[in-house]
Motif scaffolding. Sequence first.
Motif, PDB file in Angstrom:
ATOM      1  N   THR A  31       0.839  -1.203   0.000  1.00 23.64           N
ATOM      2  CA  THR A  31       0.000   0.000   0.000  1.00 23.64           C
ATOM      3  C   THR A  31       0.872   1.250   0.000  1.00 23.64           C
ATOM      4  OG1 THR A  31      -1.511  -1.299   1.341  1.00 23.64           O
ATOM      5  CG2 THR A  31      -2.017   1.031   1.111  1.00 23.64           C
ATOM      6  N   GLN A  32       1.927   1.222   0.800  1.00 18.51           N
ATOM      7  CA  GLN A  32       2.812   2.381   0.918  1.00 18.51           C
ATOM      8  C   GLN A  32       3.450   2.746  -0.437  1.00 18.51           C
ATOM      9  OE1 GLN A  32       6.064   1.586   3.579  1.00 18.51           O
ATOM     10  NE2 GLN A  32       6.815   3.702   3.540  1.00 18.51           N
ATOM     11  N   ILE A  33       4.006   1.746  -1.084  1.00 20.84           N
ATOM     12  CA  ILE A  33       4.693   2.014  -2.360  1.00 20.84           C
ATOM     13  C   ILE A  33       3.687   2.386  -3.445  1.00 20.84           C
ATOM     14  CG2 ILE A  33       6.175   1.047  -4.167  1.00 20.84           C
ATOM     15  CD1 ILE A  33       7.513  -0.675  -2.044  1.00 20.84           C
ATOM     16  N   ALA A  34       2.598   1.642  -3.493  1.00 16.03           N
ATOM     17  CA  ALA A  34       1.591   1.912  -4.528  1.00 16.03           C
ATOM     18  C   ALA A  34       1.008   3.314  -4.344  1.00 16.03           C
ATOM     19  CB  ALA A  34       0.495   0.854  -4.472  1.00 16.03           C
ATOM     20  N   GLU A  35       0.789   3.713  -3.101  1.00 15.53           N
ATOM     21  CA  GLU A  35       0.252   5.058  -2.852  1.00 15.53           C
ATOM     22  C   GLU A  35       1.246   6.130  -3.267  1.00 15.53           C
ATOM     23  OE1 GLU A  35      -1.245   5.566   1.094  1.00 15.53           O
ATOM     24  OE2 GLU A  35      -3.189   4.688   0.562  1.00 15.53           O
ATOM     25  N   HIS A  36       2.512   5.880  -2.995  1.00 16.44           N
ATOM     26  CA  HIS A  36       3.555   6.828  -3.396  1.00 16.44           C
ATOM     27  C   HIS A  36       3.462   7.095  -4.896  1.00 16.44           C
ATOM     28  CE1 HIS A  36       7.638   8.457  -4.099  1.00 16.44           C
ATOM     29  NE2 HIS A  36       7.742   7.559  -5.062  1.00 16.44           N
ATOM     30  N   LEU A  37       3.252   6.027  -5.635  1.00 17.62           N
ATOM     31  CA  LEU A  37       3.205   6.147  -7.099  1.00 17.62           C
ATOM     32  C   LEU A  37       1.963   6.838  -7.592  1.00 17.62           C
ATOM     33  CD1 LEU A  37       4.627   2.762  -7.750  1.00 17.62           C
ATOM     34  CD2 LEU A  37       5.066   4.674  -9.271  1.00 17.62           C
ATOM     35  N   VAL A  38       0.843   6.341  -7.078  1.00 11.72           N
ATOM     36  CA  VAL A  38      -0.422   6.874  -7.577  1.00 11.72           C
ATOM     37  C   VAL A  38      -0.582   8.336  -7.157  1.00 11.72           C
ATOM     38  CG1 VAL A  38      -2.918   6.631  -7.453  1.00 11.72           C
ATOM     39  CG2 VAL A  38      -1.504   4.635  -7.818  1.00 11.72           C
ATOM     40  N   LYS A  39      -0.109   8.663  -5.940  1.00 10.92           N
ATOM     41  CA  LYS A  39      -0.252  10.037  -5.457  1.00 10.92           C
ATOM     42  C   LYS A  39       0.712  10.994  -6.144  1.00 10.92           C
ATOM     43  CE  LYS A  39      -2.270   9.394  -0.920  1.00 10.92           C
ATOM     44  NZ  LYS A  39      -1.892   8.967   0.422  1.00 10.92           N
ATOM     45  N   SER A  40       1.840  10.469  -6.629  1.00  5.74           N
ATOM     46  CA  SER A  40       2.772  11.408  -7.250  1.00  5.74           C
ATOM     47  C   SER A  40       2.289  11.816  -8.646  1.00  5.74           C
ATOM     48  CB  SER A  40       4.209  10.889  -7.245  1.00  5.74           C
ATOM     49  OG  SER A  40       4.277   9.602  -7.770  1.00  5.74           O
ATOM     50  N   GLY A  41       1.077  11.464  -8.942  1.00  7.70           N
ATOM     51  CA  GLY A  41       0.430  12.031 -10.124  1.00  7.70           C
ATOM     52  C   GLY A  41       0.558  11.177 -11.350  1.00  7.70           C
ATOM     53  N   GLY A  42       0.898  11.810 -12.428  1.00  7.35           N
ATOM     54  CA  GLY A  42       0.761  11.134 -13.712  1.00  7.35           C
ATOM     55  C   GLY A  42      -0.358  11.864 -14.426  1.00  7.35           C
ATOM     56  N   LYS A  43      -0.337  11.803 -15.715  1.00  4.75           N
ATOM     57  CA  LYS A  43      -1.274  12.629 -16.482  1.00  4.75           C
ATOM     58  C   LYS A  43      -2.650  11.980 -16.611  1.00  4.75           C
ATOM     59  CE  LYS A  43       1.993  12.665 -19.750  1.00  4.75           C
ATOM     60  NZ  LYS A  43       3.230  12.265 -19.038  1.00  4.75           N
ATOM     61  N   ARG A  44      -2.740  10.708 -16.239  1.00  2.00           N
ATOM     62  CA  ARG A  44      -4.015   9.973 -16.367  1.00  2.00           C
ATOM     63  C   ARG A  44      -4.536  10.000 -17.806  1.00  2.00           C
ATOM     64  NH1 ARG A  44      -2.031   8.666 -11.893  1.00  2.00           N
ATOM     65  NH2 ARG A  44      -2.990   9.313  -9.949  1.00  2.00           N
ATOM     66  N   LEU A  45      -3.608   9.937 -18.728  1.00  2.00           N
ATOM     67  CA  LEU A  45      -3.981   9.988 -20.140  1.00  2.00           C
ATOM     68  C   LEU A  45      -4.767   8.757 -20.552  1.00  2.00           C
ATOM     69  CD1 LEU A  45      -0.931  11.342 -22.162  1.00  2.00           C
ATOM     70  CD2 LEU A  45      -3.196  12.344 -21.930  1.00  2.00           C
ATOM     71  N   ARG A  46      -4.306   7.581 -20.104  1.00  2.00           N
ATOM     72  CA  ARG A  46      -4.969   6.356 -20.532  1.00  2.00           C
ATOM     73  C   ARG A  46      -6.412   6.288 -20.026  1.00  2.00           C
ATOM     74  NH1 ARG A  46       0.045   6.470 -20.034  1.00  2.00           N
ATOM     75  NH2 ARG A  46       1.488   5.561 -21.547  1.00  2.00           N
ATOM     76  N   PRO A  47      -6.659   6.621 -18.727  1.00  2.00           N
ATOM     77  CA  PRO A  47      -8.067   6.701 -18.305  1.00  2.00           C
ATOM     78  C   PRO A  47      -8.861   7.692 -19.155  1.00  2.00           C
ATOM     79  CG  PRO A  47      -6.636   6.692 -16.379  1.00  2.00           C
ATOM     80  CD  PRO A  47      -5.730   6.765 -17.583  1.00  2.00           C
ATOM     81  N   ALA A  48      -8.251   8.835 -19.471  1.00  2.00           N
ATOM     82  CA  ALA A  48      -8.972   9.840 -20.274  1.00  2.00           C
ATOM     83  C   ALA A  48      -9.308   9.275 -21.657  1.00  2.00           C
ATOM     84  CB  ALA A  48      -8.141  11.112 -20.405  1.00  2.00           C
ATOM     85  N   PHE A  49      -8.369   8.575 -22.276  1.00  2.00           N
ATOM     86  CA  PHE A  49      -8.625   7.970 -23.589  1.00  2.00           C
ATOM     87  C   PHE A  49      -9.789   6.983 -23.510  1.00  2.00           C
ATOM     88  CE2 PHE A  49      -4.058   8.960 -24.853  1.00  2.00           C
ATOM     89  CZ  PHE A  49      -4.403   9.789 -25.917  1.00  2.00           C
ATOM     90  N   LEU A  50      -9.781   6.161 -22.462  1.00  2.00           N
ATOM     91  CA  LEU A  50     -10.828   5.142 -22.332  1.00  2.00           C
ATOM     92  C   LEU A  50     -12.200   5.779 -22.089  1.00  2.00           C
ATOM     93  CD1 LEU A  50     -10.528   1.765 -20.478  1.00  2.00           C
ATOM     94  CD2 LEU A  50     -12.578   3.144 -20.200  1.00  2.00           C
ATOM     95  N   ILE A  51     -12.233   6.726 -21.168  1.00  2.00           N
ATOM     96  CA  ILE A  51     -13.522   7.340 -20.801  1.00  2.00           C
ATOM     97  C   ILE A  51     -14.110   8.107 -21.990  1.00  2.00           C
ATOM     98  CG2 ILE A  51     -14.625   9.058 -19.295  1.00  2.00           C
ATOM     99  CD1 ILE A  51     -12.453   8.279 -17.162  1.00  2.00           C
TER     100      ILE A  51
END
Length: 322
Positions: A31-51
């Motif tokens: 949880t700690q490592i995964a949260e570090h990654l997900v919280k440090s952002g990212g453009k969320r391009l792939r979710p945007a493409f799908l939605i």
Amino acid sequence: MEEVLAIIREDLQRVEEEFRRRLKSRVPLITQIAEHLVKSGGKRLRPAFLILSAKLCGYDGDAHIPLAGAIEFIHTATLLHDDVIDNAEVRRGNPSANTLWGNEASVLVGDFLFSRSFSMMVEVGDMRVLEIVAQATTHLAEGETLELVKTADLETTEEENLELIVQKTASLISAATRVGAVLGGAPPEQEEALAEYGLQVGIAFQLVDDCLDYAGQAEALGKGVGVDLREGKVTLPLIHTLKNCTQEERRRIRDVVLAEELDQRGLGQVLDLVQKYGGISYTMGRAREYVERGKEVLSLFPPSTEREALLSLADYVLKRRY
Ligand code: FPP
Ligand code: MG
């Protein structure tokens, strides 16, 4: 970009909540490592493409949220593994997970996210979606392996590089847009068009990434520059340079690519040659062509806010600085 995403802001917010919920594990380190990654952002391009693809095809259910989350989890898993492979020190403006927790933990948390993404898709229960994503992830692994095999190979051609890019990057973006179409129950020609759009824009995305590795600003990028060269990756800016430079310059490039450690001088030398032969502008020109091809196929759809947003998203891929 902000404007594009405004029409799906609520959905993207729901995807973020989905992340948080699905990151939880009985093992706190995960949880700690995964949260570090997900919280440090990212453009969320792939979710945007799908939605956006789902909405373009008239989808009005809820399955796009877990599926967009699953695709972003897969993307994050590949980055965890990729940073180990590339010996990357920074990601998304933070020390990479391998820097903070080591290679072993990074690989394992990548495995966790990858597996969790499949649980999320199984819950949605659409075999077509599972088939599309499973095929794409197979391509990801093949593409990344192909890249490994091609390390420091100065004979790599543009066509070979394209094949690699299609597999390691474009396949997942194309899967995201195709899944959107499947959710919306699109007829086959519309599904193909959206998959093709994702493929073309995905190729452009990686070509821009390969330019930014030479010409980007580390601070804006949130990751190191010159990493490709240090790791012996022969990307299109360099392929184009190698094709046009003299034998003497080729020898100089070879020495830098094969060097144990990449110093500023070596990087500077190769950068000068890439500039001299227009490697960046050539690659950006190619990226522009792929974006245009991607946009063209969307003419199959009647005008709508979603279609406009996908067209703008394609242009954003060329303009991005990170
Ligand atoms: C980033 O490329 C890496 C990818 C797009 C694909 C990575 C794929 C794998 C590690 C194999 C599959 C793994 C799983 C879990 C299915 P890059 O190094 O050019 O980008 P960067 O500059 O952002 O690091
Ligand atoms: Mg990398």
